[in-house]
Write an enzyme that holds these catalytic residues in place. Structure first.
Site, PDB file in Angstrom:
ATOM      1  N   HIS A  40       1.746  -5.986   5.925  1.00 53.68           N
ATOM      2  CA  HIS A  40       1.609  -6.220   4.473  1.00 53.68           C
ATOM      3  C   HIS A  40       2.831  -5.772   3.680  1.00 53.68           C
ATOM      4  CE1 HIS A  40      -1.441  -6.414   0.912  1.00 53.68           C
ATOM      5  NE2 HIS A  40      -0.844  -7.565   1.145  1.00 53.68           N
ATOM      6  N   CYS A  69      -3.180  -1.887  -1.833  1.00 55.46           N
ATOM      7  CA  CYS A  69      -2.571  -1.909  -0.495  1.00 55.46           C
ATOM      8  C   CYS A  69      -1.054  -1.853  -0.387  1.00 55.46           C
ATOM      9  CB  CYS A  69      -3.046  -3.173   0.216  1.00 55.46           C
ATOM     10  SG  CYS A  69      -4.825  -3.242   0.468  1.00 55.46           S
ATOM     11  N   ASP A  71      -7.797   1.467   5.453  1.00 52.19           N
ATOM     12  CA  ASP A  71      -7.620   0.524   4.345  1.00 52.19           C
ATOM     13  C   ASP A  71      -8.866   0.466   3.457  1.00 52.19           C
ATOM     14  OD1 ASP A  71      -6.613  -1.470   2.784  1.00 52.19           O
ATOM     15  OD2 ASP A  71      -6.249  -2.888   4.418  1.00 52.19           O
ATOM     16  N   HIS A  94     -11.335  -2.685   5.230  1.00 46.17           N
ATOM     17  CA  HIS A  94     -11.020  -3.740   4.242  1.00 46.17           C
ATOM     18  C   HIS A  94     -11.789  -5.018   4.601  1.00 46.17           C
ATOM     19  CE1 HIS A  94      -8.480  -6.718   2.156  1.00 46.17           C
ATOM     20  NE2 HIS A  94      -7.932  -5.720   1.477  1.00 46.17           N
ATOM     21  N   ASN A 102      -5.945   3.705  -0.280  1.00 45.91           N
ATOM     22  CA  ASN A 102      -6.405   3.738  -1.673  1.00 45.91           C
ATOM     23  C   ASN A 102      -7.906   3.997  -1.639  1.00 45.91           C
ATOM     24  OD1 ASN A 102      -5.722   0.418  -1.187  1.00 45.91           O
ATOM     25  ND2 ASN A 102      -7.834   0.950  -1.647  1.00 45.91           N
ATOM     26  N   LYS A 113      -1.987  -3.397  10.507  1.00 42.38           N
ATOM     27  CA  LYS A 113      -1.640  -4.177   9.317  1.00 42.38           C
ATOM     28  C   LYS A 113      -0.243  -3.836   8.821  1.00 42.38           C
ATOM     29  CE  LYS A 113      -3.175  -4.139   4.452  1.00 42.38           C
ATOM     30  NZ  LYS A 113      -4.330  -4.233   3.547  1.00 42.38           N
TER      31      LYS A 113
HETATM   32 CA    CA Z   1      -6.088  -1.007   0.673  1.00 36.59          CA
END
Ligand code: CA
Length: 455
Positions: free
Chosen positions: A133, A75, A36, A220, A279, A131
């Site tokens: 999300h 994200c 992340d 992150h 990303n 994660k």
């Molecule tokens: Ca991200």
């Protein structure tokens, strides 16, 4: 792309691959490791500050993509595109969903068949770790989106050391860590917990084909690291760097543990590992690095969307470097093809295996597209050219000669600008407006633009 070279990619004769051991020719295990906000240069194999011996070894044993892209510079939309195998703009998942467990409109639309749904249908045991999300409402729970097992947290990030104590207000970053809806105690540094869960699942399901989505929230925010990893960077003066690199080191240790577990179970040559970041690094606010790329997380410049990306499958993919652009959309069709599952015509990625095994010498993609904020910013890549609207003006870059997007060639090549803009407009015609806005800290949420169809 004549200058693009495919280096030493070939398949070993099948006999030598399958003659020994208990390797399965069909239905290999597939592990997707997603990090992340890890920058393009935040790995040892293509940067100068992170120490990632296990990721380096993964890259050395497999194929490193120099032009590996994700479909979004932040994200949740990237994850939605990967999970659905389609550009997330097709179904309105273009912003991060606010973490609202009671709101059934915020999550990966139920119209989408996930990669886990398809792998499960192909006979795989499906596992997600980390994660999520993609919606906090129960209907979007990983167990309802094709995953037999889920160990992790539903939000966009999490405190690395604690969950809400009894009586404390529960917010996105301190929700329970769970295994299939049951809270589990937070007994160690979060990344260590995810590492341990991944290894446990491999040991548990070693006897059947499994698909594992291992989605680390590191590196992150919040920037928190256990002393065990910080210690490795004590020689560095900057405490922020110690923590950031320590967070990456914890992920790297996990990659080592995952590979060791595969090896111990005799599964190394029967498992494809795909590793990428969701990303680019957020270089404006932290110490990540996207060198030599321009821009950062959130941008349609290369620093936002070109990420560290590796595929490793010993015996089946000859180690090397692949320079043609590939996309996170390609993971879905690649995985489902290997699983012998059904490839829906809705999928927009490409099965990469024929390309990586040297059977198809063409570029997997004619065009790759990005759109952020409902169309305010966008980009398109075609061969060496990239047309990007990140600022007020539309810029054209030759990425083969100018990887850092320093020289805008729009004025010199109006024909290329026109043609790429037309391609973008055509692609964009099939998109819908974002179903919701990204959360803005301190501001109440606006109602969704359009409610998802009842399902
Ligand atoms: Ca991200």
């Amino acid at each position: 792309m004549r200058h693009v070279i495919l280096i030493i990619l070939f398949v070993l004769p099948q006999l030598s691959v399958f003659a020994s051991g208990n390797m399965r020719k069909d239905k290999p295990n597939i592990i997707v490791i997603l990090t992340d906000d890890q920058g393009y240069a935040d790995v040892g194999f293509q940067g100068d500050q992170a120490k990632t011996p296990h990721l380096d070894s993964l890259a050395k044993d497999g194929i490193r993509f120099t032009n590996g892209y994700v479909t979004h510079p932040f994200c949740s939309p990237m994850r939605a595109g990967f999970m659905a195998g389609r550009y997330q703009h097709r179904f309105g998942h273009e912003n991060n969903p606010t973490h609202l467990p009671n709101d059934s409109t915020l999550g990966l639309p139920m119209s989408e068949v996930t990669i886990a749904d398809s792998m499960k249908a192909a006979g795989y045991h499906t596992i997600a770790v980390g994660k999520w999300h993609l919606g906090a409402h129960p209907k979007y729970h990983p167990n309802n989106r094709g995953f037999d097992d889920y160990f992790g947290f539903l939000g966009g990030g999490h405190d690395y050391f604690k969950v809400a104590k009894k009586g404390q207000k529960v917010v996105e970053y301190n929700i329970p860590i769970e295994h299939n809806n049951k809270p589990v105690p937070m007994e160690s540094y979060l990344t260590d917990m995810l590492n341990a869960a991944a290894v446990k699942f491999i040991n548990q399901y070693k006897g059947q084909p499994f698909f594992m989505y291992l989605a680390y929230n590191a590196p992150h925010t919040p920037y928190q690291c256990s002393p065990k990893y910080i210690k490795r960077f004590e020689h560095l003066k900057d405490p922020k760097l110690q923590i950031y690199l320590g967070m990456i080191a914890a992920v790297d240790d996990g990659v080592g543990q995952v590979r060791a577990a595969l090896k111990a179970n005799g599964l190394t040559e029967n498992t494809l590992i795909i590793y990428l970041s969701d990303n680019g690094g957020q270089t404006k606010f932290n110490v990540s690095k996207n060198t030599p790329l321009r821009g950062r997380k959130g941008n349609v410049y290369e620093g936002g969307v070109r990420v560290p990306f590796v595929m490793t499958w010993p015996g089946m993919l000859e180690p090397g470097v692949y320079h043609q652009p590939v996309s996170s959309l390609d993971i879905y069709p690649t995985a489902v093809s290997l699983a012998g599952g059904e490839i829906s015509r809705r999928l927009e990625g490409v099965d990469l295996m024929p390309y990586l095994q040297g059977k198809n010498k063409n570029a997997p993609h004619d065009y790759l597209y990005w759109r952020v904020g409902g169309g305010g910013r966008w980009a398109v890549r075609h061969g060496k050219w990239k047309l990007a609207k990140e600022t007020q003006k539309i810029e054209l870059f030759n990425l083969e000669e100018d990887i850092s997007e320093k020289v805008d060639l729009a004025g010199q090549h109006p024909d290329v600008v026109r043609s790429l803009k037309e391609a973008y407009d055509l692609w964009n015609k099939k998109n819908i407006q974002p179903l919701w806005e990204s959360p803005k800290p301190g501001k109440p949420r606006k109602p969704p633009v359009k409610s998802e169809k009842k399902s």
